[in-house]
Scaffold this motif. Structure first.
Motif, PDB file in Angstrom:
ATOM      1  N   ILE A 254      80.688   4.430  23.143  1.00 21.89           N
ATOM      2  CA  ILE A 254      80.156   6.280  23.752  1.00 21.89           C
ATOM      3  C   ILE A 254      80.079   7.384  22.771  1.00 21.89           C
ATOM      4  O   ILE A 254      81.316   7.338  22.219  1.00 21.89           O
ATOM      5  N   TRP A 255      79.162   7.614  21.989  1.00 28.00           N
ATOM      6  CA  TRP A 255      78.932   8.578  20.929  1.00 28.00           C
ATOM      7  C   TRP A 255      79.657  10.238  21.506  1.00 28.00           C
ATOM      8  O   TRP A 255      78.559  10.470  22.563  1.00 28.00           O
ATOM      9  N   THR A 256      80.267  10.734  21.243  1.00 33.15           N
ATOM     10  CA  THR A 256      80.438  12.191  21.613  1.00 33.15           C
ATOM     11  C   THR A 256      79.311  13.053  21.036  1.00 33.15           C
ATOM     12  O   THR A 256      78.659  12.788  19.735  1.00 33.15           O
ATOM     13  N   GLU A 257      78.485  14.250  21.166  1.00 30.15           N
ATOM     14  CA  GLU A 257      78.125  14.920  21.471  1.00 30.15           C
ATOM     15  C   GLU A 257      77.437  15.078  19.792  1.00 30.15           C
ATOM     16  O   GLU A 257      76.760  16.153  18.494  1.00 30.15           O
ATOM     17  N   LYS A 258      79.125  15.811  19.574  1.00 31.44           N
ATOM     18  CA  LYS A 258      79.349  16.447  18.359  1.00 31.44           C
ATOM     19  C   LYS A 258      79.148  15.124  16.992  1.00 31.44           C
ATOM     20  O   LYS A 258      78.737  15.750  16.502  1.00 31.44           O
ATOM     21  N   ASP A 259      80.012  14.510  17.382  1.00 24.00           N
ATOM     22  CA  ASP A 259      79.790  12.988  16.276  1.00 24.00           C
ATOM     23  C   ASP A 259      78.049  12.447  16.427  1.00 24.00           C
ATOM     24  O   ASP A 259      77.794  11.888  15.434  1.00 24.00           O
TER      25      ASP A 259
END
Length: 493
Positions: A330-335
């Motif tokens: 799961i990619w965070t929005e920041k990353d």
């Protein structure tokens, strides 16, 4: 050189160059699952005046089992989904061959790109939420896109589950992209907004993730041909097969059909069974058939969807992942936003994010030191064109980003990957019910072309022609059996 020897040389040259014209009762275009199923069913019923023309140098079509460092991996079809009304499962069951299958385990553990730990409890809740949203209705009705329906359902569940400001709620919001990728892997489209929410597609009841142990799906083709389990009872399929025969034109004349190939060879037939993918038909049907296909069939070809997925297999010296069955990312929005800066190699998506954000899942191939990485989505056409080293670098970077604090990520020794979209003999992986198509389109696609007397002369098979089981290998097989039975009945009568 004696005259007789010269004559033999001339004849052999003529045969090799394809000038020698041959007549057959039935010519089958394509030696994928549908073509092989058609041929074997005909041979079993005593119809052996047939010819199979395959554009590739191998058989199997979108079943492509490759020996990769001692392990058989599937670049195409891999799992058997369901037990009831699944001709693959039922064929094995009826012949006491179910021991070829094994129940594969899909990884349930989730990992964040930020390396924040996700508890076992939250991971299980997230996994259940994904599958709950993925539970798609079937039937007929308005053509809403699957993406919009699933999105709405998933978001409503999040609102019910969490309060504003809950940290776990952010994880569930970010996981919507995992849900999207998971859906696209199952359905093969580039966007989940392309898929019709309601369709005639039937999920076969029973366990959905049967694998082939170390055999690969290609073992089922051996079963069809009777090469397995007893080679002495093998059908004469290979005697009827010509590979590297790309069909470029199918012309219907008054009393026969002429099939032209790219190597200038040509063959005559009373009947043609056309089994290539809907992707090939989309690209070539206007120049393939003379006269052109009826308008209703052209519209069906245009409306039925097809996309692609990419499978990348990486071989390692050691199983650095330990006992894990795989990882869900799961990619965070920041990353996601910083991904292009952190990994500048290769293309970016329409949001300015790196292509590596399309990596959402890693599956461990048991007892092999091999990992499978799957790509889905709108970037498939550009990712397929990337250099192998860039793909390897991107995967290694992603693995380190998500797992580097837990595992010592190694450099893969080698890799192999699929390229179904750019291969001119496939132009995609499997069909789907698009928001523009209906069940009538599938029926129109599978309907044979008949002559003036009403006799079917050009027949259509392949997974896209299966009304209930399109997008699957078992749908392809049953379509081949269907058209073979149609021809058997013609010759019986």
């Amino acid at each position: 050189m004696k005259p007789s020897q010269l004559l033999l040389v001339i004849l052999s040259i003529l045969v090799a160059s394809g000038v020698c014209r041959e007549q057959y009762k039935i010519v089958i275009v394509g030696a994928g699952a549908a073509g092989i199923a058609t041929a074997t069913k005909l041979l079993e019923n005593g119809i052996d005046d047939i010819l199979v023309l395959e554009a590739e140098s191998r058989i199997g079509g979108r079943i492509n089992t490759v020996n990769f460092h001692g392990c058989n991996v599937d670049l195409g079809a891999e799992w058997v989904g369901g037990e009831v009304n699944n001709v693959v499962y039922e064929t094995l069951k009826d012949r006491n061959l179910l021991y070829l299958l094994t129940r594969d385990v899909f990884p349930e553990k989730f990992y964040l790109s930020s390396r924040q730990m996700i508890s076992e409890k939250l991971s299980k809740e997230l996994f259940d939420a994904v599958f709950a949203a993925f539970d798609i209705n079937t039937g007929t009705g308005p053509h809403n896109s699957t993406g919009s329906v699933i999105q709405q359902r998933y978001r409503e569940n999040i609102i019910k589950k969490f309060k504003a400001g809950d940290g776990d709620m952010d994880i569930f919001i970010w996981a919507e992209d995992f849900l999207r990728h998971f859906f696209l892997f199952a359905k093969g489209s580039f966007s989940w907004y392309d898929n019709a929410y309601t369709s005639d597609h039937e999920t076969c009841p029973g366990y959905q993730n049967y694998g082939w142990k170390n055999h690969g799906y290609g073992k089922f083709l051996d079963v069809l041909i009777r090469k397995y389990p007893n080679p002495s009872r093998q059908l004469p399929f290979f005697e009827k097969l010509l590979v590297d025969k790309e069909v470029t034109k199918i012309t219907v004349n008054d009393d026969h059909i002429v099939i032209n190939c790219s190597d200038n060879s040509h063959y005559k037939a009373n009947h043609v069974v056309f089994t290539t993918s809907i992707g090939v038909l989309k690209e070539n049907h206007k120049k393939l058939f003379s006269p052109k296909l009826p308008i209703y069939k052209q519209l069906a070809i245009e409306r039925i969807g097809i996309g692609a997925v990419i499978k990348v297999f990486l071989k390692y010296e050691h199983e650095w992942w330990g006992n894990s069955s795989g990882f869900n990312f799961i990619w965070t929005e920041k990353d996601r936003i910083s991904s292009r800066t952190e990994f500048p190699e290769g293309p970016e998506n329409k949001y300015g994010q790196s292509w590596i954000t399309e990596i959402y899942n890693v599956i461990v191939i048991p007892n092999s030191r091999i990992l499978l990485v799957v790509f889905t989505g709108e970037m498939i056409p550009v990712i397929e064109k990337l250099d192998d080293q860039i793909v390897t670098n991107g995967i290694k970077f992603t693995l380190k980003k998500f797992l580097g604090h837990l595992y010592k990520i190694m450099e893969p020794q080698t890799m192999i990957r699929s390229n179904w979209y750019h291969n001119p003999h496939f132009r995609g992986t499997y069909s789907f019910s698009s928001i523009n198509s209906t069940g009538e389109d599938v029926k129109n696609l599978m309907a044979p072309i008949k002559n003036a007397e009403g006799c079917p002369i050009i027949l259509f098979a392949g997974e896209a022609t299966s009304p209930l089981h399109h997008s699957s290998a078992h749908g392809a097989v049953e379509s081949g059996f269907r058209e073979a039975e149609r021809l058997i009945n013609i010759y019986k009568n």
